[in-house]
Motif scaffolding. Structure first.
Motif, PDB file in Angstrom:
ATOM      1  N   THR A  53       0.767  -1.234  -0.232  1.00 22.38           N
ATOM      2  CA  THR A  53       0.124   0.009   0.037  1.00 22.38           C
ATOM      3  C   THR A  53       0.902   1.217   0.014  1.00 22.38           C
ATOM      4  OG1 THR A  53      -0.131  -0.031   2.390  1.00 22.38           O
ATOM      5  CG2 THR A  53      -1.873  -1.216   1.231  1.00 22.38           C
ATOM      6  N   ASN A  54       0.161   2.448  -0.209  1.00 21.50           N
ATOM      7  CA  ASN A  54       0.853   3.678  -0.165  1.00 21.50           C
ATOM      8  C   ASN A  54       1.860   4.015  -1.194  1.00 21.50           C
ATOM      9  OD1 ASN A  54      -0.898   4.718   1.990  1.00 21.50           O
ATOM     10  ND2 ASN A  54       0.193   3.657   3.353  1.00 21.50           N
ATOM     11  N   ARG A  82      -3.695   2.826   3.166  1.00 23.94           N
ATOM     12  CA  ARG A  82      -3.981   1.725   4.111  1.00 23.94           C
ATOM     13  C   ARG A  82      -4.842   2.527   5.334  1.00 23.94           C
ATOM     14  NH1 ARG A  82       1.190  -0.594   6.951  1.00 23.94           N
ATOM     15  NH2 ARG A  82       1.485  -1.066   4.792  1.00 23.94           N
ATOM     16  N   PRO A  83      -6.178   2.402   5.071  1.00 23.72           N
ATOM     17  CA  PRO A  83      -7.036   2.961   5.973  1.00 23.72           C
ATOM     18  C   PRO A  83      -6.826   2.500   7.606  1.00 23.72           C
ATOM     19  CG  PRO A  83      -8.125   2.043   4.314  1.00 23.72           C
ATOM     20  CD  PRO A  83      -6.945   1.533   4.092  1.00 23.72           C
ATOM     21  N   THR A  85      -8.785   1.689   9.734  1.00 24.53           N
ATOM     22  CA  THR A  85      -9.713   0.675  10.055  1.00 24.53           C
ATOM     23  C   THR A  85      -9.328  -0.531   9.625  1.00 24.53           C
ATOM     24  OG1 THR A  85     -11.211   1.328   8.345  1.00 24.53           O
ATOM     25  CG2 THR A  85     -11.896   2.206  10.447  1.00 24.53           C
ATOM     26  N   GLN A  92      -6.483  -5.575  -0.146  1.00 26.20           N
ATOM     27  CA  GLN A  92      -7.264  -4.554  -0.823  1.00 26.20           C
ATOM     28  C   GLN A  92      -7.564  -4.737  -2.354  1.00 26.20           C
ATOM     29  OE1 GLN A  92      -7.497  -0.263   0.952  1.00 26.20           O
ATOM     30  NE2 GLN A  92      -5.509  -1.134   1.422  1.00 26.20           N
TER      31      GLN A  92
END
Length: 141
Positions: A53-54, A82-83, A85, A92
């Motif tokens: 992620t990111n 990357r939320p 929660t 994802q």
């Protein structure tokens, strides 16, 4: 990272995180006249890992004939955050849809080639399809 799904369709859209597809999942197209231009859609879902992620993930979609000649090349990408929660280690789904014309010169074999990622994190998928000359079987009397 993995390619969760890849489909050829007549039309595809991603709206609100959902894939909307018309005429999806075909691998044979009967062309009444050749050469001709057809509308093609490609829908791709890339499964992004927690550690991926990111950062940008490039995606390249090409349409090639059986001789390897590139008829269409589309470059895009996704970048999944990357939320807070998101449970640790969860993956994802990043989705992408492209609708475009393809000039088809002759009957024969073709493929949609999809490449996601770069460096050591590359995944590929090929979707073969055929172009037939003539009238579609359901149009014959």
């Amino acid at each position: 990272m993995d390619i969760d799904y890849a489909l050829i369709a007549d039309h595809a859209d991603i709206v609100g995180g959902k894939l909307y597809l018309m005429g999806g999942g075909w691998d044979t197209f009967t062309a009444p006249n050749l050469p001709m231009q057809i509308r093609l859609a490609v829908a791709v879902g890339v499964r992004i890992g927690w550690e991926e992620t990111n950062r940008p993930v490039p995606i390249v979609v090409t349409v090639e004939d059986d001789d390897g000649a590139t008829l269409v090349r589309i470059e895009g990408g996704v970048n999944v955050g990357r939320p807070p929660t998101l449970p640790p280690g969860a993956t994802q789904l990043a989705q992408m849809a492209a609708n475009f014309p393809v000039n088809i010169a002759k009957a024969g074999g073709y493929r949609v080639a999809i490449r996601a990622g770069e460096g050591d994190s590359v995944v590929d998928r090929a979707l073969p399809f055929r172009i037939l000359a003539g009238r579609p079987p359901e149009a014959r009397a």
